[in-house]
Design an enzyme around this catalytic site. Sequence first.
Site, mmCIF file in Angstrom:
data_model
loop_
_atom_site.group_PDB
_atom_site.id
_atom_site.type_symbol
_atom_site.label_atom_id
_atom_site.label_comp_id
_atom_site.label_asym_id
_atom_site.label_seq_id
_atom_site.Cartn_x
_atom_site.Cartn_y
_atom_site.Cartn_z
ATOM 1 C CG HIS A 121 -0.016 -78.949 -9.584
ATOM 2 N ND1 HIS A 121 -0.588 -77.940 -8.846
ATOM 3 C CD2 HIS A 121 1.304 -78.952 -9.259
ATOM 4 C CE1 HIS A 121 0.355 -77.359 -8.119
ATOM 5 N NE2 HIS A 121 1.511 -77.950 -8.344
ATOM 6 C CG ASP A 198 -1.315 -77.404 -15.394
ATOM 7 O OD1 ASP A 198 -0.341 -76.692 -15.735
ATOM 8 O OD2 ASP A 198 -1.379 -77.971 -14.289
ATOM 9 C CD GLN A 201 6.344 -79.306 -14.314
ATOM 10 O OE1 GLN A 201 7.459 -79.286 -14.835
ATOM 11 N NE2 GLN A 201 6.128 -78.869 -13.082
ATOM 12 C CE LYS A 224 5.733 -75.150 -12.105
ATOM 13 N NZ LYS A 224 6.272 -75.529 -10.798
ATOM 14 C CB CYS A 361 1.038 -79.688 -5.642
ATOM 15 S SG CYS A 361 1.893 -78.508 -4.621
#
Lengths: 406, 146
Positions: A121, A198, A201, A224, A361
């Site tokens: 991302h 990261d 997700q 999220k 993104c």
Amino acid sequence: MDAVKIRQLFPILDQEVNGEPLVYLDSAATSQKPLQVIEAMEHYYKWNNSNVHRGVHTLGNRATDLYEGARDKVKSFIGAESAKEIIFTRGTTTAINTVAYGYARQRLKPGDEIVITPMEHHSNIIPWQQAAKATGATLKYIPLQPDGTISIEDVRATVTNQTKIVAMMHVSNVLGTVNPIKEVTQIAHENGAIILVDGAQGVPHMKVDVRDLDCDFYAFSGHKMCGPTGIGVLYGKKEILEQTEPVEFGGEMIDFVDLYDSTWKELPWKFEGGTPIIAGAIGLGAAIDFLTEIGLDAITEHENKLVAYAQEQLSTIDGVTIYGPTKRAGLVTFNLNDVHPHDTATVLDAEGIAVRAGHHCAQPLMKWLDVTATARASFYLYNTEEDVDRLVGGLKKAKEYFGDVF
Amino acid sequence: MSFDNLDTLYRQVIMDHYKNPRNRGSLTDESVTIDMNNPTCGDRIQIHLHVEDDIVQEAKFEGEGCSISLSSASMMTQAIKGKTVEQAMQMSQIFSDMMLGKDVDEMDIDLGDIQALQGVAKFPARIKCATLAWKAMEKGVDNQSE
């Protein structure tokens, strides 16, 4: 896990959009919030609102307990050793930037390497581009396999003893690829590098244990994972956070302030300058309670079933291209013939179906896929097979609608 | 929502411009080129203009995008060709107003095919698609008039 029952806990899902019952398939952008999260925040503002860590009065104590209580919940949720390792941030982006500024830029030198992947991302690319430019370090990419995964051989070939930082997403927001973080972490450590994951997700959809992964930093966002916007988390190993400089200076994060010099509070507060995101943290805590009660393993299993069903159903439509590996997390990125994904999304919206269309993104990844944009349907614990059926129906209509054009 | 509503967005004339774009291509000498992209979706458009004696002598476009952005570019180039810079700017203003849902006064300038994009105003997420080419044109005319 009963998704139909769970769905009823989310007030927003009970509405019609453009005359049709809403099908929300954009949870990878932001998830919806269950009533108990909304109520936890409302309750805080109605009864306990006060600034934290200034303790003399009762409301201040309550607010502090709730805020620090949320930190404890995060700690247990991701398996950290100590709540001192949990920094509240505005979101994943701020968490990654904190590491890029407070850790990376302090020690990178020309000749050092930062290693990332082309599937990242933007929020896990640009902080490293900027850090490389500022320090003279080299930014390197682990190449992608044709199916949008990475191979351990390529990781070994890219990460060298010049590498100081590896930054990688846990789960791709476009391809659904689940990266082998544990193995990559081991390779990074063998080469003397640290790794930042990261997890935007990752954490919402699967059980994450940072000590099992052995990663040095893990970043994620509250919104999220059924929590509110504006709150996120930077997990860092204690000894590495201690070597990391604060990036925001001001109230709340100081120990002693003199005219020309100051000292910082201990972890985690040295990273939390200014009045913190109190209601956000409380909302995140409530979201963690909610997800824990349902069980992350049950959520993963549910999403796996849904995404398998979605892939199977979408591939029955002529002209649908699906991007990414077959074995994937709970999202499907696709295009419909020559119909631009914006047009696809507009037709779906007219049917009450919310999907994302655009570059997600991830412009370097779009270039790698050789597309300008794609459509994406992403699933969460409140989605059902019926939602997938509605999506398939909507896509068939989009095809029919644009059929005479192409 | 029925397809009737979609039809207000995707009018036949729009689809025609999307499928058979007018003035697609580039210009060589004495032209100015403006790149414009929509960072939220990745659409990119390149407008090539040749302005001489205060008149838009030639206008072409290239790029990738959705039906709305590409058809709008096609219509825009068609509309401004042969117009004075002032008229082109005036049309751009009218187009902006149209996207805001205002009733546009057609007394002064014939909008022609552009009128078909009026329905976009009802789809807020798509307004930026429609205005991309016009914004690029404005920037280009500004550059070349200077």
